[in-house]
Design an enzyme around this catalytic site. Sequence first.
Site, PDB file in Angstrom:
ATOM      1  N   HIS A  74       6.626  -2.633  -3.136  1.00  0.00           N
ATOM      2  CA  HIS A  74       6.034  -3.521  -2.138  1.00  0.00           C
ATOM      3  C   HIS A  74       4.519  -3.710  -2.232  1.00  0.00           C
ATOM      4  O   HIS A  74       3.933  -4.355  -1.354  1.00  0.00           O
ATOM      5  CB  HIS A  74       6.434  -3.074  -0.729  1.00  0.00           C
ATOM      6  CG  HIS A  74       5.916  -1.717  -0.329  1.00  0.00           C
ATOM      7  ND1 HIS A  74       6.733  -0.629  -0.193  1.00  0.00           N
ATOM      8  CD2 HIS A  74       4.676  -1.286  -0.025  1.00  0.00           C
ATOM      9  CE1 HIS A  74       6.016   0.416   0.175  1.00  0.00           C
ATOM     10  NE2 HIS A  74       4.765   0.046   0.283  1.00  0.00           N
ATOM     11  N   HIS A 126       4.299   9.024   2.105  1.00  0.00           N
ATOM     12  CA  HIS A 126       4.540   7.694   1.556  1.00  0.00           C
ATOM     13  C   HIS A 126       3.591   7.485   0.381  1.00  0.00           C
ATOM     14  O   HIS A 126       2.385   7.312   0.558  1.00  0.00           O
ATOM     15  CB  HIS A 126       4.304   6.651   2.633  1.00  0.00           C
ATOM     16  CG  HIS A 126       4.393   5.252   2.134  1.00  0.00           C
ATOM     17  ND1 HIS A 126       5.598   4.643   1.878  1.00  0.00           N
ATOM     18  CD2 HIS A 126       3.450   4.349   1.819  1.00  0.00           C
ATOM     19  CE1 HIS A 126       5.380   3.419   1.444  1.00  0.00           C
ATOM     20  NE2 HIS A 126       4.071   3.210   1.394  1.00  0.00           N
ATOM     21  N   ASP A 131       7.066   0.677   5.043  1.00  0.00           N
ATOM     22  CA  ASP A 131       5.852  -0.076   4.729  1.00  0.00           C
ATOM     23  C   ASP A 131       6.114  -1.434   4.089  1.00  0.00           C
ATOM     24  O   ASP A 131       5.170  -2.102   3.687  1.00  0.00           O
ATOM     25  CB  ASP A 131       4.961   0.760   3.798  1.00  0.00           C
ATOM     26  CG  ASP A 131       3.530   0.235   3.720  1.00  0.00           C
ATOM     27  OD1 ASP A 131       3.062  -0.346   4.713  1.00  0.00           O
ATOM     28  OD2 ASP A 131       2.893   0.393   2.671  1.00  0.00           O
TER      29      ASP A 131
END
Length: 1012
Positions: free
Chosen positions: A589, A271, A383
Amino acid sequence: MTEIRQQDASTQIVRRLDRAVREVIRPARIRYRSPLTVSARRVGGEPVSFADGTRGDLTPLAVGDSWGRAWDTVWMHVSGAVPGEWDARTAVAAELEIDLGFTTAQSGFQAEGLVYTTDGSVVRALSPLNHRVPLQVGPGAAIEYWVEAAANPTLNNAHGTNLIPLAHLGSWESAGEEEIYRFAGAHVVVPEAEVVALAHDVDLLRGIATNDGTDVRRRDLILAAIERMLAVLDPTDVPGTAAAARERLTAVLTTPAHASAMTLTAVGHAHIDSAWLWPLRETIRKCARTFSNVVTLMEDNPDFVFACSSAQQFAWMKEHYPDLYTRISDAVARGQFVPVGGMWVESDTNMPSGESLVRQFVAGQGFFMREFGIECPEVWLPDSFGYTGAFPQIARLAGAHWFFGQKMSWNRSNRMPHHTFTWEGIDGSRILTHFTPVDTYNSDLSPVELGYAHGNFADHADFSGGIVPFGYGDGGGGPTREMLEAGRRAADVEGLPRVRFGAPSEFFAEAEAEAQDADPATWTGEMYLELHRGTYSSQARTKYGNRRAEALLREAELWAATASVRAGAAYPQEELARIWERTLLLQFHDILPGSSISWVHADAERMHGEDRDALEQIIADALDILAGTGEQTLTVNGAPFPRAGIPPLGGVAEPAPPNQQVSVERSGDRHVLRTSHLELQVAADGTFVELLDHASGRSLFSPDAPGNTLDLHQDIPTDWDAWDIDAHYRELTVPADGTAEVRIADDGTPAVHITRTVGASRVEQVVTLAPDRPVVDIVTEVDWHERQRLLKLAHPFRIDARTSAAETQFGHVVRPTHENTSWDEARFEIVAHRWLHVSDGVVGAAVVNDSTYGHDVARLPAQEYLTQVRQTLLRGPLYPDPESDQGRHTFRTRLVLTPDVSGAVDEAYDMDTPLRTARGDGREIAPVAQAFGDGVVLHTVKLAEDGTGDLIVRVHEAYGRPTRARIVVNGAQIRQVDLLERVLDSDAGPVADQLELDLHAFQIVTVRARAH
């Protein structure tokens, strides 16, 4: 006492093992080690190409020498040879080991490097726990490489504690002159394979033995085997006795897992936040480092599968690292490097508009289909800070069947009841959803994490497996050889779930088959994350830029498409796609939520500004073409409803102005604004002491509970500054200064000007009434100089509302205003898009905004119940940007008296899309598309992505109830398509001119129109 003695004995064995690992086994993992020569060139500032970085004078770099200002790049030349005296049989396993001076074991949050061959080909990356490069060379062989070393600052945690000043997080210019790393050396090494294997064996067995859920007999058998292993392991000759030591562990390593053990699909992952504690430019390099590691691992591990989301990151590799991208493409073709998610980036889902989420898939799926012929069947958002209830419909219409996440495991108050379940959206669409039971997207496949996943999984009765994403993430790094070894040892061993390497689609296909018989539980509506509520408000400029980009993109596409259809003008497809991709990137995000360093938000503000200018030019160019030549005024807008004589999505010459009037006067110490709809009284302190609705005869404010109050609170969350607003902020009210200046506008306009002081900040407001409808407009300018404080604009309406309705993507979400349950209580700060509405069934009020997202709604008991709606205007978090939101801001708020949400929907579009004028020959512009039906919103008009010139029209039901819709595109054949603009299986064939259909609540419909 017997149990205590047994526990003590077990503990002693584990402690003995730990010391042996630390002092005996791990130090013996290297057979040979020889130093290499290193010299360096400091380039400073922004990264440079390989050719530029390796050109110029070099200076020697010795062990202990400092290197790298924060954010700088240093190019290192590494050279030497494999010693000729080394054993030829073992030297072929030699590795290049480079330690840049790593200061912690945290990968991705400190110095990083990328290794190149002398011809500029990317080899692989260097990071704290993964800084060896396999060589496969014999004795005497020459070694020569280049390393692009990035002096990224080292951070310990998100509380603001770090090893360098926070100012270094702003930009490389602000980093200062101090070099923050000390070089720790470069060597050629040869691992001791049997000792390395022994280390992996004991790591697995220790983890099983110490897991809480391990059977007592299994634990004792493992500990006994460990004692036997230690008895034959000679500390003075570990390499010579490692094989015998391993043999003592064979029996407990090969005992298979229980028949009922779940199967975890171990999916390689990394990620990589597209920006966070590093700027966007550094993310590009982080991707190259991580992906080079991944494709290198794949060459020796054909069973290894890596899932990679975010088409943007693939696009960066294609642009900046074409050779690496070729290796990635080859691995995609082999099925090892698997694109997932189908989105441009892993975006926030709370704040982007519905059209933005659509375009995440249009851009993401489009890229993957063009480049690899792959359509991602799942959404991948581990996430993002909660998940909008609009997502199931958008995902399904974009071709996805499954949804993967994990962030809900971070809930502070309430545990999500399931890991594998059906998620039902606000419109009734459903999608099979899985949250990893390991509760992280950065697993290392350790026995502790695997055991936790097995014990934590909530759905054993219905489902036999789960996904475990493994690899260093956030700052990149990805899977390592050590993780692969851990996964292989855990494949089928007693005391753990079974582990297999695979792609997410393998898990989901099996889960989908199991769901046919299981009838899984259903979660309906939004998944509200009980954490990170401050992200609705942090970095207000980034949020303003996002809202304006979304509105202008809608308008630019509309008028560019109209000019193309009506006048044959060229459609700016590439320019619009470029701006959409930048807008989507900035919805990542940790960008749109305001949780990145100041460098990131400065970049976002600059990019939004550039895109605003470009979109305004596209709109102006289109309107000039449509208006023709002349001096008559053409008035247009992009609102979905007719207003002020303007047809929806069209334009007329010289619309008649409304004949209603606004008056303003001073009455005693109050200032009074009046129209035929409203009377607003503003007190000497700037608050609204009366808002009289002539239609109902009710006043929505009173002197005891005035509107337009400014509430200032201390805002010091327990953990994450920019991320969190904690409930205790409500107990820490900061008294306002109390001084105010209220006056009627000097220029003769019917407006009241208010100036107030809160803390060390100045607030100026201009209040006006709409002449033709029950609307109060408030423009609030804040010169903000508060830190760790929060400013709210409050309106306690004299309305007893049991619920509130807040706009979300293509609809709205209804939430209770009470706190009956812990789930209700946790929603003390909520997200709304352009409006939030409360009503008692007779009188209602909406608070419409132009850029804010954070709100709170509460019923206030008094002599009569009040429903207070507050907008969170500004915060002042210290981390990760200590200057967050300092300076001037402008907010537009509109109070709308409307008994239901219809008035809120109308006014939100009106505020988003103001009237425009153009000079021309007086012609009127007929809309290229129209939609009719109660609550039917014509949202999007554009040309098709495939360049055919077809018209794409998107409508949705906005009021939350079934309706009949009629979509009209004159002179065209209409077909119903999905969000990727492909004809639906359910489409009955082309319909001429208009399409009629029944819509259910919040349904999205997209049609494609082709001229005859």
